[in-house]
Design a protein around this motif. Structure first.
Motif, PDB file in Angstrom:
ATOM      1  N   ARG A 207     -33.990 -60.096 -54.818  1.00 26.97           N
ATOM      2  CA  ARG A 207     -32.665 -59.554 -54.485  1.00 26.97           C
ATOM      3  C   ARG A 207     -31.576 -60.578 -54.779  1.00 26.97           C
ATOM      4  NH1 ARG A 207     -32.688 -54.452 -52.048  1.00 26.97           N
ATOM      5  NH2 ARG A 207     -34.694 -53.558 -52.676  1.00 26.97           N
ATOM      6  N   HIS A 208     -31.898 -61.841 -54.460  1.00 25.38           N
ATOM      7  CA  HIS A 208     -30.948 -62.903 -54.774  1.00 25.38           C
ATOM      8  C   HIS A 208     -30.723 -62.989 -56.284  1.00 25.38           C
ATOM      9  CE1 HIS A 208     -29.011 -66.842 -54.918  1.00 25.38           C
ATOM     10  NE2 HIS A 208     -29.910 -67.168 -55.839  1.00 25.38           N
TER      11      HIS A 208
ATOM     12  N   ALA B 243     -45.165 -50.489 -44.490  1.00 23.32           N
ATOM     13  CA  ALA B 243     -46.428 -50.625 -43.757  1.00 23.32           C
ATOM     14  C   ALA B 243     -46.130 -50.920 -42.293  1.00 23.32           C
ATOM     15  CB  ALA B 243     -47.258 -51.753 -44.376  1.00 23.32           C
TER      16      ALA B 243
ATOM     17  N   VAL C 149     -48.208 -53.988 -51.168  1.00 19.81           N
ATOM     18  CA  VAL C 149     -48.582 -53.469 -49.847  1.00 19.81           C
ATOM     19  C   VAL C 149     -48.494 -54.553 -48.772  1.00 19.81           C
ATOM     20  CG1 VAL C 149     -49.960 -51.580 -50.746  1.00 19.81           C
ATOM     21  CG2 VAL C 149     -51.055 -53.787 -50.272  1.00 19.81           C
TER      22      VAL C 149
ATOM     23  N   LEU D  61     -39.404 -60.342 -52.425  1.00 22.13           N
ATOM     24  CA  LEU D  61     -38.286 -59.418 -52.228  1.00 22.13           C
ATOM     25  C   LEU D  61     -36.976 -60.194 -52.071  1.00 22.13           C
ATOM     26  CD1 LEU D  61     -37.214 -56.500 -51.600  1.00 22.13           C
ATOM     27  CD2 LEU D  61     -37.632 -57.043 -49.182  1.00 22.13           C
ATOM     28  N   SER D  62     -36.967 -61.198 -51.191  1.00 22.30           N
ATOM     29  CA  SER D  62     -35.737 -61.960 -50.952  1.00 22.30           C
ATOM     30  C   SER D  62     -35.267 -62.649 -52.224  1.00 22.30           C
ATOM     31  CB  SER D  62     -35.970 -63.002 -49.849  1.00 22.30           C
ATOM     32  OG  SER D  62     -36.240 -62.369 -48.622  1.00 22.30           O
ATOM     33  N   ARG D  63     -36.209 -63.267 -52.930  1.00 21.72           N
ATOM     34  CA  ARG D  63     -35.833 -64.012 -54.138  1.00 21.72           C
ATOM     35  C   ARG D  63     -35.389 -63.064 -55.248  1.00 21.72           C
ATOM     36  NH1 ARG D  63     -37.248 -69.349 -53.708  1.00 21.72           N
ATOM     37  NH2 ARG D  63     -38.661 -69.866 -51.991  1.00 21.72           N
TER      38      ARG D  63
ATOM     39  N   GLU E 218     -41.109 -45.898 -47.157  1.00 18.36           N
ATOM     40  CA  GLU E 218     -42.103 -45.942 -46.086  1.00 18.36           C
ATOM     41  C   GLU E 218     -42.787 -47.311 -46.105  1.00 18.36           C
ATOM     42  OE1 GLU E 218     -44.710 -42.573 -46.080  1.00 18.36           O
ATOM     43  OE2 GLU E 218     -46.118 -43.530 -44.698  1.00 18.36           O
TER      44      GLU E 218
ATOM     45  N   VAL F 224     -39.570 -48.492 -56.255  1.00 19.31           N
ATOM     46  CA  VAL F 224     -40.529 -47.904 -55.324  1.00 19.31           C
ATOM     47  C   VAL F 224     -40.480 -46.382 -55.427  1.00 19.31           C
ATOM     48  CG1 VAL F 224     -41.188 -47.708 -52.892  1.00 19.31           C
ATOM     49  CG2 VAL F 224     -40.238 -49.868 -53.769  1.00 19.31           C
TER      50      VAL F 224
ATOM     51  N   VAL G 124     -34.184 -61.529 -46.810  1.00 23.85           N
ATOM     52  CA  VAL G 124     -33.792 -60.117 -46.820  1.00 23.85           C
ATOM     53  C   VAL G 124     -34.668 -59.371 -45.826  1.00 23.85           C
ATOM     54  CG1 VAL G 124     -33.859 -58.041 -48.252  1.00 23.85           C
ATOM     55  CG2 VAL G 124     -32.991 -60.184 -49.208  1.00 23.85           C
TER      56      VAL G 124
ATOM     57  N   PRO H 251     -34.664 -48.526 -55.129  1.00 26.45           N
ATOM     58  CA  PRO H 251     -35.067 -49.739 -54.428  1.00 26.45           C
ATOM     59  C   PRO H 251     -36.197 -50.470 -55.151  1.00 26.45           C
ATOM     60  CG  PRO H 251     -35.964 -47.800 -53.323  1.00 26.45           C
ATOM     61  CD  PRO H 251     -35.070 -47.290 -54.411  1.00 26.45           C
ATOM     62  N   PHE H 252     -36.104 -51.787 -55.213  1.00 28.91           N
ATOM     63  CA  PHE H 252     -37.134 -52.571 -55.913  1.00 28.91           C
ATOM     64  C   PHE H 252     -37.618 -53.705 -55.028  1.00 28.91           C
ATOM     65  CE2 PHE H 252     -33.019 -54.406 -57.053  1.00 28.91           C
ATOM     66  CZ  PHE H 252     -33.221 -55.765 -56.919  1.00 28.91           C
ATOM     67  N   LEU H 253     -38.772 -54.272 -55.400  1.00 25.64           N
ATOM     68  CA  LEU H 253     -39.375 -55.363 -54.640  1.00 25.64           C
ATOM     69  C   LEU H 253     -39.198 -56.683 -55.399  1.00 25.64           C
ATOM     70  CD1 LEU H 253     -42.661 -53.635 -53.382  1.00 25.64           C
ATOM     71  CD2 LEU H 253     -40.475 -53.849 -52.201  1.00 25.64           C
TER      72      LEU H 253
ATOM     73  N   VAL I  62     -33.215 -69.050 -50.489  1.00 24.50           N
ATOM     74  CA  VAL I  62     -32.216 -67.983 -50.655  1.00 24.50           C
ATOM     75  C   VAL I  62     -32.161 -67.234 -49.331  1.00 24.50           C
ATOM     76  CG1 VAL I  62     -32.715 -67.748 -53.121  1.00 24.50           C
ATOM     77  CG2 VAL I  62     -33.905 -66.285 -51.478  1.00 24.50           C
TER      78      VAL I  62
ATOM     79  N   LEU J  93     -45.648 -55.207 -47.954  1.00 27.58           N
ATOM     80  CA  LEU J  93     -44.508 -54.551 -47.305  1.00 27.58           C
ATOM     81  C   LEU J  93     -44.653 -53.038 -47.232  1.00 27.58           C
ATOM     82  CD1 LEU J  93     -41.531 -56.545 -48.889  1.00 27.58           C
ATOM     83  CD2 LEU J  93     -42.378 -56.720 -46.535  1.00 27.58           C
ATOM     84  N   LEU J  94     -45.115 -52.419 -48.333  1.00 31.38           N
ATOM     85  CA  LEU J  94     -45.130 -50.959 -48.407  1.00 31.38           C
ATOM     86  C   LEU J  94     -46.365 -50.375 -47.729  1.00 31.38           C
ATOM     87  CD1 LEU J  94     -44.128 -50.316 -52.153  1.00 31.38           C
ATOM     88  CD2 LEU J  94     -42.644 -50.660 -50.156  1.00 31.38           C
TER      89      LEU J  94
END
Lengths: 494, 464
Positions: free
Chosen positions: B356-357, A47, B239, B352-354, A45, B213, A35, B375-377, A32, B241-242
């Motif tokens: 959102r798709h 990391a 974490v 995240l990518s999957r 925020e 989030v 993103v 916003p979501f993961l 896909v 990403l976050l």
């Protein structure tokens, strides 16, 4: 370097083995659109850098943990007579059963229609545990024995308060497991301790003095932590029930009586079973276990919700409509895969197998006790021990030797030490539980090792003080660990 | 049938040694009225082959071979083979709690390494050696906060999963603990409003039970202004990403360990983790492993801070925890080491990518929209208009897709969670979308039929 490697050589931490850029993980190719997190998560925020996790190739990873395993004693390695823990053979058939894809791949929030096999299994298991305990209904949410204790005490609390009866105290014997008073405190109760009498059993006259209308219940292990059956249990139950109090059975020692004596018949209202003890699910270095709680009819309405029910059409379902329930104690359904192991164990044994299992456990304990009691006398020798016995090493003090020293010397002779310094009412206590899966030769060798060490305590006490010598580390400075509190790896802590 | 090795000769010799005539003699001192007479009402013993056959039949009666888009704290992440290879080693699998450190260095070192990994993932300096699960970990953290603040009231986000909220109530009830719930907003986030000065702790989840989030920093400031602790229930792969909750001011970070190499197994066993700031270390529940040296000065590990624990402190212990989930914690350590920092980041980014798709595709189905706008993961909540969400979940199960759970309460009640891990392909998302459209068409047709001819036109199909 020898081919087998040096099993005593220090193993660096996984962080010290880490090298930047090394990796094991592979991800499926992305099919896909990728993103950009910063664009997809505006105002969030992020990391600056990922957490500092170790970086290793997969072979080095596996070798690291293999080396750690070499530095660990398990039942598979050797005799493990750790009292109160029922360290018996953990049959591998149960591991195969729990790993069946139909169990392993089942999501906890799958609709009941997708979980009919597991629900039917839990319903069978509930019926079998009720038969073994002489009680009426069960919950599988508790993840361990102490979790079951908390559950059971909350059930007792709910029962009393439903009757408008606010009760304040839980009575525990002075020989009780530490979890008992800790669970009672978590359940909002004051703890009252009843002393043991001269024979090592509950002093029933003193108990009678302590019990009154403020007593919510009594927690008891039977056989107790001295390995002795509470012979006056019927009188004890009558004393509690007379004032409307309930009896809680701590199932840590159920291996002594499974299939022989039932807690419900003794007058207990609520039982937790440690399936990682009696039903041989692996203890895993401190869990996962499971502590199902089985109750009498009068406590059933308060069980944690949901419970397994069968609809008229024969299908199984979770029923959350339980207005008197104490609520939830687990985020999902409890340790389902551990319960599947216990189910496998019960199915293998059958009723008659459980009866020979417990009897042979008692036989093995009495056999060892009879062979060592002249040099390590029983703490309370008036009654026959059941599946374990508690000896006292106080005689060693004359040589300046403590039970700790004896235990560390046992390690050098290839044995995991018994539980020691518990129960607190025996001086220099040594609590030995051989379990039924050990052969006579293993027990004879262990007896010889104990006798050798008692002789060494007189002839060469320093040998005991210096033990163990065959392990990756010698005795560790626990005081320093508590003072300096190094609780995680830091780049300079090595 | 049992696993005892005794031959008839062994039994005879051992019974003779202790002066007993037979096995039954070992129980004769117990009042006869209490002894079981005759056989138990249990099935007869079986061979290993027969046992595994019976278990295989039970396993086959489950239907787990669906495409798993379910979330709610348990996720279908891939578990690498090396995890099983490590935790099936008998030295680890069949050991007890490491009371004898000299023969338990393997497990103790692994737990020390686990504590370090949890410290890194949470952004807090101290971790214990595991708890039962994420839900009971919330309750244990609440107890710590209540003791620390000498207050007995907690505020829970409505977007903290319902089981965790229920467990906090179960644990708190006998101690007179007051529990308040604050609703989330239209974005699905918990408002960081003023906290009353009698509150011990505010509890949120990151991402929360709607997948959204939260602003941990704002929550920490609001809690701290009232002298309360901020407890964050962390989904640990987030974490990748976050920012870690600890770096944003959380005082206690707990969570469900299932996403870290545990498999599904109907939700157990996995483990709960708990990390805190230095000042709370003596209030920690459960086991804690510390580094020390032996008599030769060699580095080694022991269970430490033992004076907190039930076997020493009894009714004054910080918790009653004894056996917990050690082997699951070791599995998580192996998994996280397998991932490494880049792997964790790639995992979180792939999810995240999957996700959102998937969200974009599923909301193209008529009558399907995101329930909240935040916003979501990897997980999001869908609002399915005009249908019974449980019936939709059931219909999708028949089609081979698992979604859920259905949000049970709060402002978003009736929404359905969809989670998308690194394993879910574009083709599986397409299949789910088509099945969802079919199921919704069927559901609405049935609703219309049930409502009779006066009802409106049947909705359905896809707008795309």
């Amino acid at each position: 370097m020898p081919l087998m490697g040096d099993r005593l050589a220090a193993e660096p931490t996984v962080f010290e083995r880490s090298r930047p850029g090394r990796r094991s993980a592979t991800m499926p190719a992305l099919d896909v659109a990728a993103v950009d997190p910063a664009e997809a998560l505006p105002g969030v925020e992020l990391a600056e850098a990922p957490p500092r996790l170790p970086e290793m190739g997969e072979l080095d990873l596996l070798r690291h943990f293999t080396r750690l395993s070499h530095r660990n004693h398990g039942i598979d390695v050797g005799f493990y007579p750790l009292g109160s823990c029922s360290m018996k053979y953990n049959p591998r058939l149960a591991e195969v059963a729990a790993a069946l894809p139909g169990f392993r791949q089942l999501h906890p929030w799958a609709p009941d229609a997708a979980a009919q096999g597991t629900l039917a299994l839990l319903a069978d298991l509930e019926r079998w545990l009720c038969e073994l305990t002489g009680l009426r209904a069960a919950t599988f949410q508790p993840a361990a024995g102490a979790h079951g204790e908390l559950t059971g005490l909350l059930l007792i609390r709910a029962y009393h308060s439903d009757r408008g009866d606010a009760r304040r105290t839980i009575i525990v014997p002075d020989s009780a497991h530490g979890t008992n008073p800790a669970s009672a405190a978590m359940s909002g109760y004051d703890v009252v301790t009843v002393p043991s009498g001269d024979g090592g059993l509950v002093d029933v006259d003193k108990l009678e003095d302590l019990v009154d209308e403020s007593t919510a219940g009594l927690m008891l292990t039977n056989p107790n932590t001295l390995g002795l059956f509470e012979l006056e249990i019927e009188r004890i139950a009558a004393i509690l029930h007379r004032v409307g109090a309930l009896l809680y059975y701590d199932g840590a020692n159920f291996n002594a009586i499974a299939g022989q004596v039932r807690p419900g018949d003794m007058g207990f209202d609520v039982v937790h079973l440690n399936v990682h003890k009696t039903f041989a699910t692996p203890h895993g270095g401190g869990g996962p276990g499971a502590g199902p709680v089985v109750v009498s009819q009068r406590l059933a309405p308060y069980l944690p919700a949901p419970v397994v029910v069968r609809h008229d059409d024969g299908t199984w379902a979770w029923d959350a409509d339980r207005p008197k329930s104490i609520g939830r104690l687990h985020g999902f359904h409890g340790n389902a895969a551990v319960l599947i192991r216990a189910y496998s164990y019960l199915l293998f044994h059958g009723g008659d197998g459980l009866q020979t299992m417990s009897a042979k456990a008692v036989l093995n304990a009495n056999y060892v006790a009879s062979k060592v009691s002249d040099v390590l006398p029983l703490g309370y020798g008036q009654h026959q021990p059941m599946h374990e016995f508690v000896a006292t090493g106080k005689g060693l003090k004359a040589h300046g030797v403590r039970v700790t020293d004896l235990c560390k010397r046992l390690i050098d002779l290839g044995y995991h030490p018994p539980t020691n310094y518990f129960p607190l009412i025996v001086d220099e206590a040594l609590m030995v539980e051989p379990t039924e899966t050990e052969s006579q030769e293993t027990l004879d060798d262990f007896v010889a090792a104990l006798r050798q060490i008692v002789a060494e305590a007189a002839s060469d006490p320093q040998l005991l003080h210096d033990a163990p010598q065959t392990t990756p580390v010698t005795r560790l400075d626990e005081g320093r660990a508590g003072r300096e509190l190094v609780l995680r790896w830091h780049p300079r802590s090595g | 049938m049992d696993f005892a090795p005794h031959t008839d000769d062994d039994l005879a010799a051992m019974l003779a040694a202790i002066g007993k005539s037979d096995l039954a003699d070992l129980y004769r001192h117990i009042p006869e009225s209490l002894r079981v007479r005759g056989a138990l009402n249990l099935p007869p013993g079986r061979s290993e082959d027969e046992v595994l056959g019976a278990l295989a039949r039970h396993a086959a009666a489950n239907t787990p071979d669906t495409v798993c888009f379910a979330g709610g704290g348990a996720y279908d992440h891939y578990v690498p083979a090396v995890v099983g290879a490590v935790i099936s080693r008998g030295e680890l699998l069949t050991s007890y709690t490491p009371y004898q450190p000299e023969v338990s260095q393997g497990m103790l070192q692994a737990l020390f390494e686990y504590q370090t990994v949890i410290s890194e993932l949470t952004g807090l300096p101290v971790s214990n050696a595991s708890l039962y699960d994420g839900g009971s970990a919330v309750a244990e953290a609440v107890s710590m906060a209540c003791v620390a603040t000498r207050r007995n009231k907690v505020v829970l986000s409505a977007a903290l999963d319902a089981p965790s909220r229920q467990i906090v109530r179960t644990y708190g009830h006998p101690l007179g603990r007051e529990v308040a719930v604050v609703d989330h907003d239209d974005r699905g986030t918990t408002p960081a409003g003023q906290v009353a000065d009698d509150v011990a702790a505010v509890v949120i989840a990151q991402p929360n039970s709607l997948g959204v989030v939260e602003d941990v920093r704002a929550q920490a400031e609001a809690a701290h202004a009232a002298g309360a602790k901020l407890i964050v229930k962390l989904e640990p792969t987030a974490v990748g990403l976050l920012a870690t909750p600890g770096s944003q001011g959380a005082d206690l970070v707990i969570g469900e360990g299932q996403p870290l190499g545990q498999g599904l197994s109907y939700g157990g066993p996995s483990f709960g983790f708990l990390a805190c700031t230095h000042d709370q270390v003596r209030r920690l529940p459960g086991r804690v492993v510390g580094q020390t040296v032996d008599r030769r000065g060699t580095r080694g590990y022991v269970m430490t801070l033992r004076a907190r624990e039930q076997d020493i402190r009894r009714e004054r212990a910080t918790s009653n925890i004894c056996t917990n989930q050690t082997l699951c914690a070791v599995a998580a350590l192996v998994y996280v080491t397998w991932l490494g920092p880049q792997g964790l980041r790639e995992l979180a980014a792939a999810c995240l990518s999957r996700a959102r798709h998937a969200a974009a595709r599923l909301t193209r189905v008529d009558g399907v929209e995101l329930a909240v706008s935040g916003p979501f993961l990897k997980e999001f909540a869908l609002r399915l208009q005009g249908v019974d969400p449980h019936a939709v979940v059931g219909g999708l199960l028949d089609a081979g897709y698992l979604i859920g759970p259905v949000v049970p309460d709060g402002p978003t009640a009736g929404a359905v969670m969809v989670a998308v891990t690194e394993r879910r392909t574009a083709a599986e998302v397409e299949g789910l979308a088509e099945a969802l459209a079919d199921v919704l068409r069927t559901q609405r047709r049935e609703l219309v039929a049930a409502a009779g001819p006066a009802a409106g036109p049947a909705a359905g199909g896809e707008s795309a």
